[in-house]
Design a protein around this motif. Structure first.
Motif, PDB file in Angstrom:
ATOM      1  N   VAL A 102       0.848  -1.192   0.000  1.00 33.06           N
ATOM      2  CA  VAL A 102       0.000   0.000   0.000  1.00 33.06           C
ATOM      3  C   VAL A 102       0.883   1.242   0.000  1.00 33.06           C
ATOM      4  O   VAL A 102       1.919   1.275   0.650  1.00 33.06           O
ATOM      5  N   ARG A 103       0.451   2.267  -0.751  1.00 35.61           N
ATOM      6  CA  ARG A 103       1.130   3.566  -0.745  1.00 35.61           C
ATOM      7  C   ARG A 103       0.331   4.481   0.186  1.00 35.61           C
ATOM      8  O   ARG A 103      -0.857   4.714  -0.019  1.00 35.61           O
ATOM      9  N   PHE A 104       1.011   4.983   1.220  1.00 36.93           N
ATOM     10  CA  PHE A 104       0.391   5.841   2.216  1.00 36.93           C
ATOM     11  C   PHE A 104       0.850   7.277   2.041  1.00 36.93           C
ATOM     12  O   PHE A 104       2.047   7.515   1.857  1.00 36.93           O
ATOM     13  N   LEU A 112       4.856   6.757   2.248  1.00 38.42           N
ATOM     14  CA  LEU A 112       5.397   5.490   2.712  1.00 38.42           C
ATOM     15  C   LEU A 112       4.772   4.381   1.889  1.00 38.42           C
ATOM     16  O   LEU A 112       3.552   4.369   1.689  1.00 38.42           O
ATOM     17  N   VAL A 113       5.596   3.469   1.383  1.00 38.93           N
ATOM     18  CA  VAL A 113       5.093   2.279   0.705  1.00 38.93           C
ATOM     19  C   VAL A 113       5.463   1.099   1.581  1.00 38.93           C
ATOM     20  O   VAL A 113       6.647   0.894   1.894  1.00 38.93           O
ATOM     21  N   GLU A 127       5.147  -3.733   7.157  1.00 41.30           N
ATOM     22  CA  GLU A 127       6.498  -4.163   6.808  1.00 41.30           C
ATOM     23  C   GLU A 127       6.979  -3.230   5.703  1.00 41.30           C
ATOM     24  O   GLU A 127       6.397  -3.182   4.617  1.00 41.30           O
ATOM     25  N   VAL A 128       8.035  -2.477   6.022  1.00 39.46           N
ATOM     26  CA  VAL A 128       8.606  -1.538   5.065  1.00 39.46           C
ATOM     27  C   VAL A 128       9.736  -2.264   4.343  1.00 39.46           C
ATOM     28  O   VAL A 128      10.683  -2.723   4.991  1.00 39.46           O
ATOM     29  N   THR A 137      11.925  -3.666   7.482  1.00 40.74           N
ATOM     30  CA  THR A 137      11.703  -3.289   8.871  1.00 40.74           C
ATOM     31  C   THR A 137      10.201  -3.231   9.133  1.00 40.74           C
ATOM     32  O   THR A 137       9.403  -3.130   8.197  1.00 40.74           O
ATOM     33  N   THR A 138       9.825  -3.288  10.388  1.00 43.47           N
ATOM     34  CA  THR A 138       8.413  -3.158  10.732  1.00 43.47           C
ATOM     35  C   THR A 138       8.174  -1.763  11.313  1.00 43.47           C
ATOM     36  O   THR A 138       9.086  -1.147  11.861  1.00 43.47           O
ATOM     37  N   ARG A 139       6.937  -1.321  11.153  1.00 46.77           N
ATOM     38  CA  ARG A 139       6.578   0.013  11.629  1.00 46.77           C
ATOM     39  C   ARG A 139       5.109   0.003  12.007  1.00 46.77           C
ATOM     40  O   ARG A 139       4.296  -0.657  11.367  1.00 46.77           O
ATOM     41  N   ARG A 140       4.776   0.752  13.019  1.00 45.69           N
ATOM     42  CA  ARG A 140       3.388   0.904  13.458  1.00 45.69           C
ATOM     43  C   ARG A 140       2.901   2.285  13.022  1.00 45.69           C
ATOM     44  O   ARG A 140       3.591   3.290  13.227  1.00 45.69           O
TER      45      ARG A 140
END
Length: 185
Positions: A102-104, A112-113, A127-128, A137-140
């Motif tokens: 997803v593209r945010f 952020l993709v 998951e980036v 990496t993971t991100r919340r």
């Protein structure tokens, strides 16, 4: 309080769509020359197949014929699904997009993709992808931090089940080839 035609149509058609096991995602009435087009977008947690689309289209058409919701004049009814690059606007959309890239557009600015790993009531675990040989990496990200989100089309992504199956097949083939070579020797 005045309601728009789209709002009136939503009130009329949403219960009918729900009775078919689908969610009413979008309604739009557009003018194309002298004709009008009523576009209805439906979906569900498991997607909507052609038979479901045909069934809901017939039910909507019958309901619209029984009422004057579209007023006088001709119109065309188009019923479909959101499509591959759907915008994510509701919590259920994020849940359905779990596993997808997803593209945010972030509220703080920037883009952020990332792949959605999990969606809960407060936000997303993402998951980036790694860049230039780096590991992912993971991100919340909380829902208030998301301004816009749109699913990205991936043409060459292997499904994790396919990757496991391919690896198992390759291991079996290597093992079989190794056994055949030992028998020949």
């Amino acid at each position: 309080m005045s309601t728009t035609q789209s709002e009136r149509l939503r009130e009329l058609l949403e219960p009918l769509v729900a009775s078919q096991g689908l969610d009413l995602e979008e309604i739009a009435v557009d003018s194309v020359g002298r004709k009008r087009v009523l576009r209805v977008v439906v979906d569900s947690d498991t997607g909507a197949d052609l038979d479901q689309i045909a069934d809901v289209s017939r039910a909507l058409s019958a309901k619209l014929d029984d009422t004057d919701a579209m007023g006088e004049g001709e119109y065309t009814l188009e019923v479909g699904t959101p499509g591959a690059e759907r915008a994510l606007t509701e919590h259920r959309h994020y849940v359905r997009a779990t596993g997808r890239l997803v593209r945010f557009q972030l509220a703080e600015g920037g883009e952020l993709v990332a792949r959605i790993l999990k969606a809960d009531d407060d936000g997303l675990d993402l998951e980036v992808p790694g860049v230039k040989g780096r590991k992912a990496t993971t991100r919340r990200v909380g829902f208030p931090d998301i301004e816009k989100a749109r699913v990205q089309v991936e043409f060459n992504r292997k499904d994790s089940a396919d990757a496991v199956h391919s690896a198992d097949s390759a291991d079996s083939a290597d093992s079989k080839n190794h056994d055949e070579k030992e028998e020949e020797a």
